[in-house]
Write a protein that holds these residues in place. Structure first.
Motif, short mmCIF file in Angstrom:
data_model
loop_
_atom_site.label_atom_id
_atom_site.label_comp_id
_atom_site.label_asym_id
_atom_site.label_seq_id
_atom_site.Cartn_x
_atom_site.Cartn_y
_atom_site.Cartn_z
N TYR A 186 40.13 -11.23 22.73
CA TYR A 186 39.32 -12.45 22.71
C TYR A 186 38.03 -12.28 23.54
CZ TYR A 186 38.01 -17.33 23.56
OH TYR A 186 37.33 -18.50 23.67
N TYR A 187 38.18 -11.81 24.78
CA TYR A 187 37.01 -11.67 25.65
C TYR A 187 35.92 -10.84 24.98
CZ TYR A 187 34.00 -10.79 29.64
OH TYR A 187 32.90 -10.72 30.47
N CYS A 188 36.28 -9.67 24.52
CA CYS A 188 35.27 -8.75 23.99
C CYS A 188 34.73 -9.18 22.63
CB CYS A 188 35.83 -7.33 23.94
SG CYS A 188 36.06 -6.62 25.59
N GLN A 189 35.55 -9.84 21.82
CA GLN A 189 35.04 -10.35 20.56
C GLN A 189 33.95 -11.38 20.82
OE1 GLN A 189 38.01 -11.04 17.22
NE2 GLN A 189 39.36 -10.88 19.00
N VAL A 190 34.19 -12.26 21.77
CA VAL A 190 33.21 -13.31 22.08
C VAL A 190 31.95 -12.70 22.71
CG1 VAL A 190 32.76 -15.36 23.51
CG2 VAL A 190 34.94 -15.15 22.28
N ALA A 191 32.12 -11.89 23.74
CA ALA A 191 30.98 -11.33 24.47
C ALA A 191 30.15 -10.38 23.61
CB ALA A 191 31.46 -10.61 25.74
N HIS A 192 30.80 -9.47 22.92
CA HIS A 192 30.05 -8.48 22.14
C HIS A 192 29.62 -9.03 20.79
CE1 HIS A 192 30.41 -5.50 25.24
NE2 HIS A 192 31.66 -5.89 25.39
N GLY A 193 30.32 -10.02 20.28
CA GLY A 193 29.84 -10.72 19.09
C GLY A 193 28.51 -11.39 19.37
N ALA A 194 28.38 -11.99 20.56
CA ALA A 194 27.10 -12.59 20.97
C ALA A 194 26.02 -11.52 21.08
CB ALA A 194 27.26 -13.34 22.30
N ALA A 195 26.39 -10.35 21.59
CA ALA A 195 25.41 -9.26 21.72
C ALA A 195 24.95 -8.76 20.34
CB ALA A 195 26.01 -8.11 22.53
N VAL A 196 25.87 -8.64 19.39
CA VAL A 196 25.48 -8.22 18.03
C VAL A 196 24.53 -9.26 17.44
CG1 VAL A 196 26.29 -7.88 15.65
CG2 VAL A 196 27.46 -6.75 17.55
N ARG A 197 24.84 -10.54 17.63
CA ARG A 197 23.93 -11.59 17.12
C ARG A 197 22.54 -11.41 17.73
NH1 ARG A 197 28.52 -14.94 18.31
NH2 ARG A 197 27.43 -15.89 20.07
N GLY A 198 22.49 -11.12 19.02
CA GLY A 198 21.21 -10.97 19.71
C GLY A 198 20.44 -9.74 19.30
N TYR A 199 21.08 -8.58 19.31
CA TYR A 199 20.39 -7.34 18.99
C TYR A 199 19.99 -7.25 17.53
CZ TYR A 199 21.30 -5.37 23.61
OH TYR A 199 21.33 -5.14 24.96
N SER A 200 20.79 -7.86 16.65
CA SER A 200 20.48 -7.78 15.22
C SER A 200 19.53 -8.89 14.78
CB SER A 200 21.76 -7.87 14.40
OG SER A 200 22.31 -9.19 14.45
N GLY A 201 19.49 -9.99 15.54
CA GLY A 201 18.72 -11.15 15.11
C GLY A 201 19.37 -11.85 13.91
N GLU A 202 20.62 -11.50 13.64
CA GLU A 202 21.35 -12.05 12.50
C GLU A 202 22.66 -12.68 12.98
OE1 GLU A 202 21.84 -9.36 9.18
OE2 GLU A 202 20.13 -8.18 9.89
N PRO A 203 22.66 -13.99 13.23
CA PRO A 203 23.90 -14.63 13.71
C PRO A 203 25.10 -14.39 12.80
CG PRO A 203 22.06 -16.14 13.93
CD PRO A 203 21.55 -14.94 13.17
N MET A 204 24.88 -14.35 11.49
CA MET A 204 26.01 -14.13 10.58
C MET A 204 26.62 -12.75 10.76
SD MET A 204 24.92 -16.08 7.06
CE MET A 204 26.31 -15.39 6.18
N LEU A 205 25.82 -11.76 11.08
CA LEU A 205 26.35 -10.41 11.28
C LEU A 205 27.31 -10.40 12.46
CD1 LEU A 205 26.54 -7.42 10.55
CD2 LEU A 205 24.54 -7.03 12.02
N GLY A 206 26.93 -11.06 13.53
CA GLY A 206 27.82 -11.14 14.70
C GLY A 206 29.15 -11.77 14.34
N GLU A 207 29.12 -12.83 13.55
CA GLU A 207 30.35 -13.50 13.14
C GLU A 207 31.18 -12.62 12.21
OE1 GLU A 207 31.32 -16.46 14.57
OE2 GLU A 207 29.55 -15.94 15.75
N LEU A 208 30.52 -11.98 11.24
CA LEU A 208 31.24 -11.09 10.32
C LEU A 208 31.88 -9.93 11.07
CD1 LEU A 208 28.82 -11.01 7.28
CD2 LEU A 208 31.24 -11.66 7.21
N MET A 209 31.18 -9.39 12.05
CA MET A 209 31.73 -8.28 12.82
C MET A 209 33.01 -8.71 13.54
SD MET A 209 29.86 -5.65 12.23
CE MET A 209 30.68 -4.65 13.44
N VAL A 210 33.01 -9.91 14.08
CA VAL A 210 34.19 -10.41 14.78
C VAL A 210 35.34 -10.66 13.81
CG1 VAL A 210 35.12 -12.39 16.07
CG2 VAL A 210 32.96 -11.36 16.77
N MET A 211 35.03 -11.28 12.69
CA MET A 211 36.07 -11.65 11.73
C MET A 211 36.59 -10.45 10.93
SD MET A 211 36.40 -14.78 12.26
CE MET A 211 35.51 -16.14 12.96
N ASN A 212 35.65 -9.69 10.32
CA ASN A 212 36.04 -8.57 9.48
C ASN A 212 34.78 -7.81 9.07
OD1 ASN A 212 37.00 -6.76 7.59
ND2 ASN A 212 37.73 -8.30 6.15
N TYR A 213 34.49 -6.74 9.77
CA TYR A 213 33.26 -6.00 9.49
C TYR A 213 33.20 -5.51 8.04
CZ TYR A 213 35.57 -1.42 9.55
OH TYR A 213 36.36 -0.34 9.26
#
Length: 193
Positions: free
Chosen positions: A89-116
Motif C-alpha cells: 500500500y505505502y509504495c503503490q500510493v507514494a510511487h504512483g504519485a511519482a509516476v503521475r508527476g514524472y509522466s504528466g499523465e495522471p491516468m498512467l499513475g493509476e494504471l500502473m498501480v492497478m495493472n500496468y
C-alpha cells in the motif's frame, strides 16, 4: 469516518523530532519538506535508527537518481509495478504519485498501480515491467531468454543490472513497509492529479 490510520508504522518506535536528528539529517529532511512539501513517512520511520536511515537514503538516492540509462520515470514505473505485484500500500500510493508527476499523465499513475498490463506502454516499457514483475513473483524462473527480451528492446547490460537492482530494492522495501503497516503521507493521494 476515518480512511487512514494515524500512525506512521504499527510499531511503537522512538521517532525523533526534527531537532533531535543529526545536522546532516535535519538538512536532508528540510530539503524534503522544501521539494515535496513533506518528509516521507518512510524516512521518518527509518529515522529511529539513523545508521539505517543513512544506508537506506543513500541506496534510495543512488538507485532512483544515480547515473543510469533508465529515466527517473522508468525507475518509478518499476517501483510501482513491483509494489503492485506485492500489494504494498505505502509504495503503490507514494510511487504512483511519482509516476503521475514524472509522466504528466495522471491516468498512467493509476494504471500502473492497478495493472500496468492495461496501460498503453511502449514495447520497451512492457518488457522492462514484465521482467521486474517476473523477478518479483518467480525470481528462480529468470532465464537468459528474459534478459535477451530486454536486450531486444534496446536495454544495455548496465540497464538490465539497474532494472534488477531497482526491482530488488523495492521488493525489500515493500516487505518492510508491509510488515510494519507503514502508512503513506496523506499528501501523496492528491499529488499530480
Amino acid at each position: 469516518m476515518k480512511s487512514q490510520p494515524d500512525h506512521i508504522t504499527a510499531l511503537d518506535l522512538p521517532i525523533p523530532e526534527h531537532d533531535q536528528l543529526s545536522p546532516e539529517f535535519q538538512k536532508y529532511f528540510s530539503v524534503c519538506e522544501e521539494k515535496l512539501g513533506m518528509v516521507p513517512n518512510v524516512l521518518k520511520a527509518y529515522s529511529q535508527n539513523q545508521a539505517q536511515l543513512d544506508v537506506f537514503s543513500r541506496i534510495y538516492n543512488e538507485m532512483m537518481f544515480g547515473e543510469s540509462g533508465l529515466s527517473v520515470l522508468e525507475k518509478e514505473m518499476i517501483a510501482v509495478a513491483v509494489s503492485s505485484s506485492n500489494g504494498c500500500y505505502y509504495c503503490q500510493v507514494a510511487h504512483g504519485a511519482a509516476v503521475r508527476g514524472y509522466s504528466g499523465e495522471p491516468m498512467l499513475g493509476e494504471l500502473m498501480v492497478m495493472n500496468y498490463r492495461a496501460a498503453e506502454l511502449s514495447e520497451r516499457h512492457r518488457a522492462m515491467l514484465d521482467f521486474a514483475v517476473k523477478l518479483t513473483e518467480t525470481p528462480n524462473q529468470i532465464v537468459e531468454q528474459d534478459r535477451q527480451a530486454l536486450r531486444d528492446v534496446g536495454f544495455s547490460e548496465q540497464d538490465i543490472w539497474d532494472i534488477a537492482n531497482i526491482a530488488g530494492f523495492y521488493n525489500m522495501t515493500n516487505r518492510v513497509a508491509s510488515a510494519v503497516d507503514m502508512q503513506p503521507n496523506p499528501e501523496y493521494h492528491s499529488q499530480n492529479r
